[in-house]
Write an enzyme that holds these catalytic residues in place. Structure first.
Site, PDB file in Angstrom:
ATOM      1  CG  ASP A  89      -0.268   0.139   2.535  1.00 23.39           C
ATOM      2  OD1 ASP A  89       0.811  -0.485   2.712  1.00 23.39           O
ATOM      3  OD2 ASP A  89      -0.781   0.854   3.414  1.00 23.39           O
ATOM      4  CD  GLU A 154       4.333   1.261   6.842  1.00 27.02           C
ATOM      5  OE1 GLU A 154       5.197   1.540   7.683  1.00 27.02           O
ATOM      6  OE2 GLU A 154       3.934   2.092   6.000  1.00 27.02           O
TER       7      GLU A 154
END
Lengths: 457, 457
Positions: A89, A154
């Site tokens: 991500d 994250e």
């Protein structure tokens, strides 16, 4: 062991690797923005398919939000097991205006690939995959047992990773963990990060009257949430750069002489640092150098604020609400949960009369320090030297990688922080980039690391 | 004198007047936003045509920005001359989300017309036009000489009006000036405003590094413009609600006993005031009541602030710029130019190291107090009593109408501030409204005022 064959494979396939990375960078996997959920899932699928194609047992693990990718190949009996962690991500690309090329249309300029996620963390994470591929496509096997854990939350501090790790501690058991999500010290000066800061992130909402008012008719008679927000934010830090939250420094260990010497010995030019950033002077906590502030002192930054009228010309409105996002970077021994309690107490104590204040705690992670006197650390030093041609420096960074603490807690493993980025990569900002030369050096370093670690058993 | 015929005309044409007002409200004449320049001009044309149709000599006066409408009918020799001032421009409608109906699609609910500009100032200004029309369509002539000056830059503090007035002082010469751009004290309690605050409005831009940075890598080492902006804004006012700018109160005359008694004697419920605004407590300068703060004390409000990330979720950016709009309401004797100098010195002194600060001064106007012992003032009292059925209260308001000082300076005329609005009309906010009953009472009061003023010569 086939290092020559591996190095040859890396050279032959350099262009393929770059094209594959660009394909991954084209996927706008912005975990914070629900509008991109389909893209985030597509990025997970991309990583899954790449790992499966090289012969790993691979699965997509559903969570309450974004899926995890897990893969393993445990075909080296008697050899150590290495866990590679990364994240697919990316940060939101906004603001878009300053980008010279579109954030999700990767472009190569001057040897760098420009795209959101280029360095944080798609490009760096991808070096682990390509190193494993090189072993499997040449030697036909890996010299150690490997596990890959690639997550998609994250950048939003998701809690699903920890739930998965806690529930699957046996499955994830390993001797070494490796993360490439940090930076080198400078171009030509690779580094291993031996300290990371923790993070306590907050969002605040301040409300006044039940509607926007005329500042002439009501000004001075009812509290203004924008003035109140400014007061609360200003109260967090003093003009000396020190955080004013009660108890904030209680657990902070001050730098001893050897710690200060380690920072002072690093090759660093304050003048070049200022020139790169375009500032006349640096600013931070009184009594510390720039590198000490960056690496070893807790900090406080406002990330965004909003409220009222920001259009053309004057508008004399007394707005009814305002908000901001802010965080504290923490050093080892500062407990994010304790900090969150202290910040909440501080905000409650400093909220002016006449407004209501809501404080949301977004994410928290502790700071860490790495043991440099270990076989894994020595293996990493050798692997980086073999690839970069120079021994790595040991640095303490201001960034936060919550998973390092999480892996220590649930798997009792130390993490090797082998970063291939540069400080001016603009991770989290516009025009994020990643050096393609460092991309290839990173792949080679990981390929060599697998060999070095196989000798540590 | 035909008061009965005039009152009958007003009754017969009440519906026409409302439809005409709605047509004017449909024109989005937002002076601050260049995208609406064509609409702003259309509103000027609407006012011009209405005045011309009733038989006034009318012109559109071009300026560097938005045009002025000027009209006159000087057919009452030996009688006083009355100058009516109003403005056809409106505040920006943003934020749009809280509007229950669209800002430029007027809707009547519970006897109020809802639209941007309904009360400020299209609806109030229109009462002057319709009163003149009633005389001309019934009696066939006006009992006094009249001049109309309707501008399109009131909401942006434009300087073109002053240039026009200064150059055309002979043309604009008058015995009385009338403005309806204020509020009644409460429903059923009409008022004449005898004091207005001045205004000093600023915009501030704060810049740090030359690009957005990662708050982990750079936090604590370079100044954060958002933290800096919060510090500067917070420094403007103390927790006691007093402005902290050096010299700010130097020219402020404190309220004497009779001044405080005048405020204390006004019918006012602190409890109802709080309930209307939905706040648990009021907040303002220590040592003064809510009405004193609103009417007689200078204030400081932030109108908007922006910078960094305001999207979903956490983003750990260290942004490179931030900004805000803020203003001070001034009381009589405070000089806006002197205040601007003091504020500039304050901001320079309070700008933290490591950032660059730009301060823009948007507009300035002095506060005023009105002489209540004059023939014009007594005529206004009678006219309001005749229309509203009750004598007006005398109030001091927190709003600013720079043109009052300007007319005094260039034409040496005092202004009668006859406001038909209500305090909860949401001028400058979403869901601005104007009571149609007050609209019609305002027209009638102005029609009677013309008669009353004709007897003062």
């Amino acid at each position: 062991m086939g290092r020559d064959r591996i190095d040859a494979y890396l050279q032959t396939h350099a262009n393929d690797f770059e094209e594959q990375l660009k394909a991954l960078l084209r996927i706008p996997s912005v975990s914070a923005q629900p509008a991109h959920d389909v893209d985030t899932r597509q990025a997970a699928r991309f990583v899954h398919d790449d790992l499966a194609a090289m012969g790993l047992k691979t699965e997509i693990v559903e969570t309450k939000r974004h899926p995890l990718v897990y893969a393993e190949r445990l075909t080296a009996p008697g050899k150590p097991t290495v866990l590679f962690y990364g994240h697919y991500d990316v940060q939101p690309p906004e603001p878009l205006e300053p980008w010279k090329s579109k954030p999700f249309e990767p472009v190569v300029r001057d040897g760098n690939v420009y795209a959101r996620g280029a360095t944080d963390d798609k490009g760096q994470m991808f070096t682990h995959l390509k190193a494993a591929e090189a072993w499997l496509k040449t030697v036909g096997e890996l010299p150690v047992n490997v596990k890959f854990l690639i997550e998609g939350e994250e950048e939003i501090g998701g809690e699903n990773l920890e739930e998965f790790v806690a529930k699957n501690a046996a499955k994830l058991a390993c001797d070494y963990a490796v993360i490439s999500d940090t930076s080198q010290f400078a171009p030509g000066e690779p580094a291993i990060t031996i300290g990371l800061k923790g993070l306590a992130y907050f969002e605040i909402h301040v409300e006044g009257a039940n509607r926007d008012l005329h500042s002439g008719t009501y000004g001075g008679a009812v509290a203004n949430p924008l003035n109140a927000l400014a007061e609360i934010l200003a109260s967090l830090k003093g003009p000396d750069g020190r955080v004013r939250v009660n108890g904030f420094y209680d657990a902070v260990r001050d730098l001893d002489d050897s710690g200060r010497k380690a920072f002072a010995d690093l090759p660093f030019s304050e003048e070049e640092f200022r020139a790169d950033l375009g500032v006349r002077e640096t600013f931070g906590e009184a009594g510390y150098t720039t590198l000490e502030r960056k690496g070893a002192r807790p900090t406080c930054d406002v990330h965004g604020l909003w409220g009222g009228y920001s259009g053309d010309g004057p508008k004399t409105v007394l707005p009814c609400k305002a908000g901001a996002k802010f965080s504290f970077r923490l050093v080892p021994d500062q407990d994010p949960a304790a900090i969150a309690r202290q910040v909440r107490a501080h905000v409650e104590a400093h909220a002016p009369p006449g407004v209501t204040v809501e404080l949301i705690s977004h994410m928290g992670s502790p700071g860490i320090v790495v043991d440099v006197d270990s076989p894994g650390f020595r293996a990493a030093v050798k692997a980086i030297e073999a690839s970069f041609g120079v021994a790595p420096l040991f640095i303490r960074e201001g960034g936060s990688i919550p998973v390092v603490g999480l892996l220590k807690k649930h798997l009792n493993v130390d993490t090797l922080l082998l970063g291939w980025g540069q400080n001016d990569d603009n991770l989290h900002g516009p025009n994020e980039k990643f050096s393609l030369a460092d991309f290839h050096r990173g792949i080679k370093a990981i390929a060599h690391l697998l060999d070095e670690l196989s000798r540590t058993s």
